[in-house]
Design an enzyme around this catalytic site. Structure first.
Site, mmCIF file in Angstrom:
data_model
loop_
_atom_site.group_PDB
_atom_site.id
_atom_site.type_symbol
_atom_site.label_atom_id
_atom_site.label_comp_id
_atom_site.label_asym_id
_atom_site.label_seq_id
_atom_site.Cartn_x
_atom_site.Cartn_y
_atom_site.Cartn_z
ATOM 1 N N GLY A 75 4.776 4.591 9.085
ATOM 2 C CA GLY A 75 6.206 4.437 8.826
ATOM 3 C C GLY A 75 6.695 3.044 9.134
ATOM 4 O O GLY A 75 7.770 2.635 8.690
ATOM 5 N N SER B 153 4.877 0.283 8.359
ATOM 6 C CA SER B 153 4.341 -0.686 7.402
ATOM 7 C C SER B 153 5.467 -1.375 6.649
ATOM 8 O O SER B 153 6.386 -0.724 6.154
ATOM 9 C CB SER B 153 3.417 0.016 6.409
ATOM 10 N N ASP C 10 -1.253 -7.330 0.527
ATOM 11 C CA ASP C 10 -0.436 -6.178 0.925
ATOM 12 C C ASP C 10 1.040 -6.546 1.016
ATOM 13 O O ASP C 10 1.737 -6.165 1.955
ATOM 14 C CB ASP C 10 -0.913 -5.588 2.262
ATOM 15 N N HIS D 48 0.807 -1.221 0.000
ATOM 16 C CA HIS D 48 0.000 0.000 0.000
ATOM 17 C C HIS D 48 0.840 1.270 0.000
ATOM 18 O O HIS D 48 0.358 2.325 -0.408
ATOM 19 C CB HIS D 48 -0.982 -0.002 1.179
#
Length: 474
Positions: A211, A213, A140, A110
């Protein structure tokens, strides 16, 4: 905390020798590895990923990055200098981890979906432009490649062995603070979230913030067992609940992306739901596994095969179906255009059906290009001499106003509106001065540009890449 099978086997053997009524010691569980030991042994495999998306204003809507760094020079410059632009650069930060020593990096899809440029920064400070190998929005997961060797890949664990209550920790870059460590426990497994497809997430209470992810989730042995992906939040920050893609699934997706650049999914034409103990009891089955059909698409493969709402798919081509997430992967492995055999529980009895799957249509992202250094003269900078009014406003004497920044310069945070007043120790008063400095450098050499933004000066180091189009030597 992760159980030790050998230790448990020994305890069970010893228990048989304990007389009835005697007090037996409770099983011993290992203490988790310390955060310091985790960072020391695994931190080199964690990376920071910076992305850039050029946004062309067309109304009031604009991209919302997960974490937009207010300072692209690592706290050396305060704020961007205001400048009127028809194109706006939206910067974002994420985390990732090294999958292989030759430069394959795993992160979250994402934060890379609309990115036009991606840069991977290693723990030792080195950074490389990244090529997008492929990404999968449903799970994802994204796979990047950097041109580097001898990296420190993380150790991949087995997420299927995690238990609720096991200790886990994350290393990432929340709000741009790279190398941050947080710890907690596994709160739940196989969490299916609305709008997140068929991914069965790990739920933890590890603090994850914008931040983070793409950061790795470690178990007690320092093995990666998850890819941190989502938080449940009403404020945009951590509120005690975070979700990670199980590493078994993430690595399988990365393997497929490396092989083909995309994920091929087979389409059955049915909406599926995971089974629970309560649903199993309602449908008269003892095993709460499988995939429950809740909607059939008219004219789709499921409808043509005679499948019905309320059917429970318990096996696919003879292999047991654990949940609808595993069924999706089984269908993907089988592919489209060929018949598959389903074992079904329907109205209190077992039956079979044959379905001919179709290939699902997927929307492919635009890969972030790796800038060709040879096509970007002056390190990607377009400059003009600064005027007297701007010099007076910034309190400087001379300097070059940046009109455009691309490639290496943009990746290092230089923006339109910045003023470059010196290169290494040499003052810059004209573009010719800058060209003369570049002409004396060899590929691989370093150049420190003194940049002023909003009256704040900072040196920005650039390394001259091989193939850079440099001015001729005087």
């Amino acid at each position: 905390m992760k159980r030790c099978p050998l230790l448990l086997a020994c305890l069970m053997a010893c228990a048989a020798l304990v007389p009835q009524g005697a007090h037996a010691e409770p099983p011993v569980r290992r203490a988790p590895v310390s955060a310091g030991a985790l960072v020391a042994s695994r931190g080199a495999g964690v990376v920071e990923i910076g992305t850039i998306n050029v946004w062309v204003p067309s109304g009031s809507d604009e991209p919302e990055p997960e974490f937009a760094p207010s300072d692209t020079f690592g706290d050396r410059l305060a704020r961007p200098q205001p400048i009127s632009l028809s194109r706006r650069e939206v910067r974002d930060l994420a985390s990732g981890f090294v999958l292989t020593a030759d430069g394959y990096i795993v992160s979250s899809a994402h934060v890379l979906w609309d990115a036009q440029e991606a840069q991977v920064r290693l723990q030792d400070g080195r950074h490389f432009p990244a090529r997008l190998v492929g990404m999968d929005r449903i799970t994802d997961v994204a796979l990047l490649k950097i041109e580097a060797t001898g990296l420190s890949p993380v150790v991949i664990g087995d997420s299927s062995k995690l238990a609720v209550g096991d200790w886990v920790a994350a290393i990432g870059s929340p709000f741009g603070f790279s190398g941050s460590v947080t710890a907690g426990i596994v709160s739940a497994k196989n969490r299916f979230l609305s709008g997140s497809g068929e991914t069965a997430f790990l739920q933890t209470d590890v603090a994850i913030n914008p931040g983070s992810s793409g950061s790795p989730l470690f178990n007690v042995d320092g093995e990666v067992v998850g890819l941190n992906s989502l938080i449940y939040s009403g404020s945009g920050g951590y509120m005690g609940v975070s979700f990670a893609v199980p590493i078994n699934l993430a690595v399988d997706i990365a393997r497929r992306l490396r092989a083909e650049g995309r994920i091929r999914r087979a389409w059955m034409g049915a909406r599926l739901q995971g089974m629970t103990a309560a649903l199993a009891q309602s449908f008269g089955v003892q095993d709460p596994t499988g995939a429950l059909l809740v909607q059939i698409t008219p004219g789709g493969p499921a409808a043509l095969s005679g499948l019905q709402r309320g059917d429970i798919i318990t096996a696919f081509n003879g292999a047991k179906v654990q949940d609808f997430s595993s069924l999706a992967m089984q269908m993907g492995d089988h592919g489209s255009g060929r018949p598959a055999t389903l074992e079904i529980w329907r109205q209190g009895r077992k039956t079979t059906a044959t379905v001919k799957l179709e290939e699902a249509v997927a929307v492919a992202p635009v890969p972030p290009p790796v800038p060709d250094a040879g096509e970007l003269p002056r390190l990607g900078l377009t400059m003009a001499e600064s005027g007297k009014d701007l010099q007076k406003q910034l309190g400087i004497d001379g300097g070059l106003l940046v009109r455009q920044a691309a490639g290496l310069s943009r990746s290092e945070g230089i923006q339109p509106g910045d003023v470059i007043v010196a290169a290494n120790e040499l003052r810059l008063d004209s573009v010719d001065d800058f060209d003369r400095v570049l002409s004396r450098l060899e590929p691989g050499a370093s150049l420190a540009l003194l940049v002023v933004r909003d009256r704040q000066p900072a040196y920005v180091p650039l390394r001259i890449p091989a193939g850079q189009n440099l001015p001729p030597r005087p």
